[in-house]
Design a protein around this motif. Structure first.
Motif, mmCIF file in Angstrom:
data_model
loop_
_atom_site.group_PDB
_atom_site.id
_atom_site.type_symbol
_atom_site.label_atom_id
_atom_site.label_comp_id
_atom_site.label_asym_id
_atom_site.label_seq_id
_atom_site.Cartn_x
_atom_site.Cartn_y
_atom_site.Cartn_z
ATOM 1 N N ILE A 106 -29.051 -14.876 -17.357
ATOM 2 C CA ILE A 106 -29.796 -13.653 -17.040
ATOM 3 C C ILE A 106 -29.508 -13.354 -15.581
ATOM 4 C CG2 ILE A 106 -32.050 -12.532 -16.848
ATOM 5 C CD1 ILE A 106 -33.112 -14.433 -18.974
ATOM 6 N N ILE A 107 -28.995 -12.161 -15.328
ATOM 7 C CA ILE A 107 -28.683 -11.748 -13.958
ATOM 8 C C ILE A 107 -29.775 -10.805 -13.486
ATOM 9 C CG2 ILE A 107 -26.887 -10.909 -12.413
ATOM 10 C CD1 ILE A 107 -25.923 -13.125 -14.218
ATOM 11 N N VAL A 108 -30.400 -11.159 -12.364
ATOM 12 C CA VAL A 108 -31.497 -10.361 -11.814
ATOM 13 C C VAL A 108 -31.127 -9.910 -10.413
ATOM 14 C CG1 VAL A 108 -33.950 -10.325 -11.222
ATOM 15 C CG2 VAL A 108 -33.155 -11.729 -13.136
ATOM 16 N N GLN A 109 -31.367 -8.665 -10.122
ATOM 17 C CA GLN A 109 -31.134 -8.146 -8.771
ATOM 18 C C GLN A 109 -32.442 -7.625 -8.186
ATOM 19 O OE1 GLN A 109 -28.884 -4.297 -7.511
ATOM 20 N NE2 GLN A 109 -27.349 -5.921 -7.455
ATOM 21 N N VAL A 110 -32.744 -8.083 -6.961
ATOM 22 C CA VAL A 110 -33.956 -7.630 -6.273
ATOM 23 C C VAL A 110 -33.603 -6.503 -5.319
ATOM 24 C CG1 VAL A 110 -35.021 -9.899 -6.462
ATOM 25 C CG2 VAL A 110 -33.715 -9.338 -4.423
ATOM 26 N N GLU A 111 -34.620 -5.773 -4.895
ATOM 27 C CA GLU A 111 -34.382 -4.591 -4.067
ATOM 28 C C GLU A 111 -33.969 -4.954 -2.647
ATOM 29 O OE1 GLU A 111 -37.925 -2.306 -4.326
ATOM 30 O OE2 GLU A 111 -37.608 -1.699 -6.404
ATOM 31 N N ASN A 112 -34.608 -5.958 -2.047
ATOM 32 C CA ASN A 112 -34.335 -6.324 -0.655
ATOM 33 C C ASN A 112 -33.977 -7.800 -0.548
ATOM 34 O OD1 ASN A 112 -35.075 -3.706 0.358
ATOM 35 N ND2 ASN A 112 -37.211 -4.287 0.034
ATOM 36 N N THR A 113 -33.113 -8.102 0.414
ATOM 37 C CA THR A 113 -32.693 -9.485 0.629
ATOM 38 C C THR A 113 -33.871 -10.378 0.981
ATOM 39 O OG1 THR A 113 -30.561 -8.675 1.440
ATOM 40 C CG2 THR A 113 -31.117 -10.953 1.956
ATOM 41 N N GLU A 114 -34.845 -9.835 1.725
ATOM 42 C CA GLU A 114 -36.009 -10.620 2.131
ATOM 43 C C GLU A 114 -36.837 -11.098 0.931
ATOM 44 O OE1 GLU A 114 -35.229 -7.663 3.287
ATOM 45 O OE2 GLU A 114 -34.527 -8.158 5.319
ATOM 46 N N GLN A 115 -36.669 -10.423 -0.196
ATOM 47 C CA GLN A 115 -37.469 -10.761 -1.377
ATOM 48 C C GLN A 115 -36.778 -11.769 -2.298
ATOM 49 O OE1 GLN A 115 -37.757 -6.792 -2.913
ATOM 50 N NE2 GLN A 115 -39.607 -6.298 -1.750
ATOM 51 N N LEU A 116 -35.575 -12.206 -1.945
ATOM 52 C CA LEU A 116 -34.806 -13.082 -2.824
ATOM 53 C C LEU A 116 -35.535 -14.390 -3.131
ATOM 54 C CD1 LEU A 116 -31.075 -12.774 -1.671
ATOM 55 C CD2 LEU A 116 -31.939 -12.525 -3.997
ATOM 56 N N SER A 117 -35.921 -15.099 -2.090
ATOM 57 C CA SER A 117 -36.536 -16.418 -2.282
ATOM 58 C C SER A 117 -37.869 -16.306 -3.011
ATOM 59 C CB SER A 117 -36.735 -17.112 -0.933
ATOM 60 O OG SER A 117 -35.496 -17.332 -0.299
ATOM 61 N N ALA A 118 -38.708 -15.354 -2.593
ATOM 62 C CA ALA A 118 -40.021 -15.191 -3.221
ATOM 63 C C ALA A 118 -39.884 -14.786 -4.686
ATOM 64 C CB ALA A 118 -40.842 -14.151 -2.457
ATOM 65 N N THR A 119 -38.962 -13.860 -4.969
ATOM 66 C CA THR A 119 -38.772 -13.405 -6.345
ATOM 67 C C THR A 119 -38.232 -14.528 -7.223
ATOM 68 O OG1 THR A 119 -38.313 -11.159 -5.557
ATOM 69 C CG2 THR A 119 -37.639 -11.691 -7.800
ATOM 70 N N SER A 120 -37.303 -15.323 -6.699
ATOM 71 C CA SER A 120 -36.749 -16.430 -7.479
ATOM 72 C C SER A 120 -37.838 -17.451 -7.818
ATOM 73 C CB SER A 120 -35.610 -17.106 -6.715
ATOM 74 O OG SER A 120 -36.082 -17.727 -5.538
ATOM 75 N N GLU A 121 -38.767 -17.675 -6.896
ATOM 76 C CA GLU A 121 -39.859 -18.608 -7.154
ATOM 77 C C GLU A 121 -40.816 -18.055 -8.212
ATOM 78 O OE1 GLU A 121 -42.318 -21.894 -7.049
ATOM 79 O OE2 GLU A 121 -40.247 -21.599 -6.383
ATOM 80 N N VAL A 122 -41.100 -16.743 -8.137
ATOM 81 C CA VAL A 122 -41.968 -16.120 -9.145
ATOM 82 C C VAL A 122 -41.309 -16.180 -10.518
ATOM 83 C CG1 VAL A 122 -43.024 -13.955 -9.889
ATOM 84 C CG2 VAL A 122 -43.107 -14.609 -7.477
ATOM 85 N N ILE A 123 -39.994 -15.914 -10.560
ATOM 86 C CA ILE A 123 -39.259 -15.988 -11.833
ATOM 87 C C ILE A 123 -39.315 -17.405 -12.394
ATOM 88 C CG2 ILE A 123 -36.938 -15.908 -12.832
ATOM 89 C CD1 ILE A 123 -36.345 -13.528 -11.016
ATOM 90 N N ARG A 124 -39.144 -18.390 -11.520
ATOM 91 C CA ARG A 124 -39.194 -19.785 -11.966
ATOM 92 C C ARG A 124 -40.546 -20.117 -12.598
ATOM 93 N NH1 ARG A 124 -40.901 -24.715 -10.625
ATOM 94 N NH2 ARG A 124 -42.165 -23.875 -8.924
ATOM 95 N N ARG A 125 -41.628 -19.710 -11.930
ATOM 96 C CA ARG A 125 -42.967 -20.001 -12.447
ATOM 97 C C ARG A 125 -43.240 -19.238 -13.748
ATOM 98 N NH1 ARG A 125 -46.467 -22.540 -8.932
ATOM 99 N NH2 ARG A 125 -45.638 -22.956 -6.845
ATOM 100 N N MET A 126 -42.783 -17.989 -13.806
ATOM 101 C CA MET A 126 -43.030 -17.175 -14.988
ATOM 102 C C MET A 126 -42.284 -17.730 -16.201
ATOM 103 S SD MET A 126 -42.357 -13.092 -15.552
ATOM 104 C CE MET A 126 -40.609 -13.291 -15.833
ATOM 105 N N LEU A 127 -41.005 -18.102 -16.004
ATOM 106 C CA LEU A 127 -40.229 -18.663 -17.107
ATOM 107 C C LEU A 127 -40.767 -20.025 -17.525
ATOM 108 C CD1 LEU A 127 -36.560 -17.701 -16.150
ATOM 109 C CD2 LEU A 127 -38.039 -16.634 -17.854
#
Length: 447
Positions: A272-293
């Motif tokens: 699954i390829i996910v793209q976030v809007e801003n570079t600053e959100q990469l780490s936080a979004t990846s952690e949220v995705i990890r917890r959600m999955l």
């Protein structure tokens, strides 16, 4: 200016004459500069090529992408820290793996996500008019092309109806077009993949692909691929998440053969390829995705979340450090060449004491002697620098052809290496020139 040229022109001419009189000695003196400049240019060219390769990979992997891939099932650390009974109960938990439902959940729930695409890959043979070619059949959606900055040379992308209903349409890579549709327009034609006929609606534009690009980061060549909507692949080809009755016995038998055998991938999706809007959100979004999955997969770690851009940027920093080290090593060879010039010129002063005495006796001043010897060292450095530039460019081309290493000769490396060679000629040539000017004319004539 005219007076200066008239006064010191003869001194420079004397220096040039001395160089041609001692051709072999002058050439050997220049060798240090030649190889030093060539080393600087070729080493920096290797470093620049490596940097450019990383930048190309970053462009190919897309901006601000997160890659989710399936892995072996691992029990959550928090649960595994409990009692033995808890671990046994947890080990009986079940997860369907990566599915299209995960894609929909990420797209609908996370506001920081701008694009999401599933990726399902199978190896098939494409067949048309008696020709057969092994291809990678890849199930995706339209956002995949935006994620990896892929453009179409001709044709159109999938429509919403084609993606939602699993229509048998495809977008082919450049090599597929050259193999099956070399002399005709492939748009609207059909090509057979496996047992299914697919209608070609687009052709991916060819682009250079670096061999060192990593498939784990989602970077692969598009030239030998046939892209179809993900639902088309699941509905018309194979859905790994559905196990038929005749496959159950085979799976149980393969599981009983050995505990160390590689398990068959039963995930519906390969990535699954996910793209976030801003570079600053990469780490936080990846952690949220990890917890959600993790929650969606019943607290089982059967997936891995990676941020390829961060890995590539780390590689870029490593390459930059490597580039600096190469430049320093090559620069040391330039300094060694300068020391060689100084040693040869000092020896030359001792050999030409009588010549110096004669020039001083007929009216040459100390400045004239300094200009003569300084011009010799400078000319040797300049000529060595020019030859070194040519040799450095040739070496860079040879490295590219012979070792398949990308090299980029930059104007900066040429200017800096040539400038340093001239500076070294003047700096290291001044000491011998000054010593020559300080010789006593009487003692020089007696020697």
């Amino acid at each position: 200016m005219k007076a200066i040229v008239q006064r010191y022109g003869h001194d420079v001419a004397s220096g040039i004459e001395a160089i041609f009189t001692n051709k072999i000695k002058s050439f050997l003196t220049a060798l240090g500069i030649i190889f030093g400049v060539a080393a600087v240019i070729s080493m920096l060219a290797i470093g620049n090529g490596a940097q450019q390769e990383i930048m190309d990979q970053i462009k190919m992997v897309g901006v601000n992408n997160i890659i989710i891939t399936p892995t072996q099932t691992v029990i959550d650390d928090e649960e595994s820290s409990g009692s033995t009974d808890q671990v046994q109960i947890s080990s009986k938990k079940f997860s369907k793996g990566l599915t299209l439902l995960d894609v929909s959940a990420i797209e609908e729930i996370l506001p920081t996500v701008s694009r999401v695409s599933p990726v399902i890959s199978f190896n098939y043979s494409a067949i048309l008019n008696g020709k057969s070619k092994p291809v990678v059949l890849e199930g995706i959606n339209n956002q995949y092309f935006e994620l990896f900055n892929i453009t179409l040379a001709e044709g159109i992308f999938y429509t919403r109806e084609q993606m939602d209903n699993g229509f048998p349409v495809c977008i082919i890579g450049d090599n597929i077009k050259q193999t099956f549709f070399n002399q005709e327009n492939p748009i609207g034609k059909n090509i057979k993949c496996g047992q299914i006929w697919l209608k070609v609606i687009g052709v991916v534009e060819r682009r250079d692909f670096t061999a060192s690009a990593s498939d784990e980061m989602g970077i692969t060549s598009t030239d030998n691929k046939i892209f179809i909507p993900a639902k088309t692949l699941i509905m018309r080809f194979k859905n790994r998440s559905l196990v038929r009755a005749d496959e159950v016995e085979e799976l149980m038998a393969s599981r009983d053969e050995t505990q160390n055998s590689k398990k068959e991938n039963l995930n519906q999706l390969d990535k699954i390829i996910v793209q976030v809007e801003n570079t600053e959100q990469l780490s936080a979004t990846s952690e949220v995705i990890r917890r959600m999955l993790l929650r969606r997969h019943n607290q089982l770690y059967d997936f891995e979340v990676t941020i390829p851009e961060l890995l590539l940027k780390q590689q870029q920093r490593t390459k930059k450090i490597f580039n600096i080290v190469l430049g320093v090593i090559a620069g040391i060879s330039l300094i060694v060449g300068g020391i060689g010039i100084m040693n040869i010129m000092l020896a030359s002063v001792m050999e030409r004491i009588r010549e110096i005495g004669v020039r001083q006796a007929i009216g040459a001043s100390r400045k004239d002697i300094i200009v003569q010897f300084l011009s010799e060292s400078t000319i040797i450095s300049v000529s060595g620098g020019i030859i070194g530039i040519i040799l450095g460019i040739v070496l860079s081309k040879i490295i590219t052809v012979a070792f398949d290493i990308k090299t980029i000769v930059s104007l900066f490396s040429i200017v800096i290496s040539f400038g340093v060679s001239v500076l070294i000629g003047i700096t290291f040539g001044y000491v011998p020139a000054k010593r020559a000017a300080e010789q006593d004319p009487v003692n020089s004539l007696r020697s």
